[in-house]
Motif scaffolding. Structure first.
Motif, mmCIF file in Angstrom:
data_model
loop_
_atom_site.group_PDB
_atom_site.id
_atom_site.type_symbol
_atom_site.label_atom_id
_atom_site.label_comp_id
_atom_site.label_asym_id
_atom_site.label_seq_id
_atom_site.Cartn_x
_atom_site.Cartn_y
_atom_site.Cartn_z
ATOM 1 N N ALA A 1 48.861 -110.967 -25.990
ATOM 2 C CA ALA A 1 49.738 -111.448 -24.917
ATOM 3 C C ALA A 1 49.624 -112.961 -24.718
ATOM 4 C CB ALA A 1 49.416 -110.720 -23.609
ATOM 5 N N PRO B 1 55.186 -112.215 -25.395
ATOM 6 C CA PRO B 1 55.339 -111.602 -24.068
ATOM 7 C C PRO B 1 54.811 -110.177 -24.094
ATOM 8 C CG PRO B 1 57.442 -112.476 -24.888
ATOM 9 C CD PRO B 1 56.446 -112.631 -25.990
ATOM 10 N N ARG B 2 54.151 -109.742 -23.040
ATOM 11 C CA ARG B 2 53.585 -108.389 -22.995
ATOM 12 C C ARG B 2 54.644 -107.336 -23.296
ATOM 13 N NH1 ARG B 2 52.559 -104.115 -23.372
ATOM 14 N NH2 ARG B 2 51.082 -102.722 -22.339
#
Ligand SMILES: *Cc1c(COP(=O)(O)O)cnc(C)c1O
Length: 240
Positions: A70, A74-75
């Motif tokens: 992350a 982006p997560r």
């Protein structure tokens, strides 16, 4: 030279051929890349080659990797699946960090995951692990106990029951592999008949994904054929 991108392409070609041989559309089967023991760079390489769903066996290792990946992605770019045993003392981490848990085989664990799923996240996706070959010391719920567990898990507010996962003993040939996977398929069909709206039958790994697809898998979990051979022992972190 083998690369993760090249390996992924080969696994997808195996999947396409298996789907074709089973008269199934290739879009019916999702590939989960099992990244256990491999570092965040391997995950980033696979993601750059188009892979978005990743599986981890060891909770502590997985949580550390999720955080490291992350830092540069982006997560939400990656769907993380917990596919290994979940002890009670790890449910809070799993509920907060993963998108899916495929290895639920006890109501107590499911209840904790539901209670501990953070309110700002969507419900945690869950598969029940079924022990199709009946080994007494193996993880997974016996098929006969599935209906009751499925009903109880489906009622938990912060979980979404998606289907079943199984890890049969390695079998020597295609037909015996397929016969074991067919037991999971029968259990899956039985839950459908009882009114559960399931969409995931997770079975098949590097050695036996063809037999799993022939028996109706909707997700195969592939590690070595994507990332290469693993070190003989898991690279466990001191805290694991
Ligand atoms: C390691 C593992 C896989 C992947 O196995 P490979 O043989 O590397 O493809 C799949 N599912 C589970 C539960 C695993 O532990």
């Amino acid at each position: 030279m083998t690369t993760i991108a090249g390996n992924l392409q080969q696994v997808k070609e195996r999947l396409w051929r298996a789907c074709d041989g089973a008269s199934r559309g290739s879009a019916e089967v999702t590939l989960l890349a099992v990244s256990k023991t491999f570092g965040p760079d391997a995950v980033r390489q696979a993601h750059a080659a188009g892979q978005t769903a990743f599986g981890e066996n060891y909770v502590q290792e997985g949580v550390e990797k999720i955080a490291l990946v992350a830092e540069s992605l982006p997560r939400a770019a990656i769907e993380w699946h917990c596919i290994g045993p979940v002890q009670s003392n790890k449910t809070r981490l799993v509920a907060a960090q993963f998108d899916w848990v495929q290895s639920v085989d006890r109501l107590k664990i499911a209840q904790r995951l539901s209670e501990q799923r953070p309110p700002e996240l969507p419900p945690l996706n869950v598969c029940l692990q079924v022990n199709v070959d009946g080994g007494p010391n193996k993880a997974g719920v016996p098929p006969a106990e599935l209906p009751a567990l499925a009903e109880a898990v489906a009622a938990l507010p912060r979980l979404r029951l998606r289907g079943l996962m199984c890890i049969p003993e390695p079998a020597p040939d295609f037909e015996s592999q397929r016969a074991l996977f067919a037991l999971a398929r029968a259990a899956y069909d039985d839950l459908h008949a009882r009114g559960h709206a399931l969409d995931t039958l997770s079975m098949g790994m590097s050695e036996d994904l063809e037999a799993a697809v022939a028996a109706g898998a909707t997700m195969v979990r592939v590690g070595r054929a994507v990332f290469g051979a693993r070190a003989p022992k898991p690279v466990a972190s001191p805290a694991a």
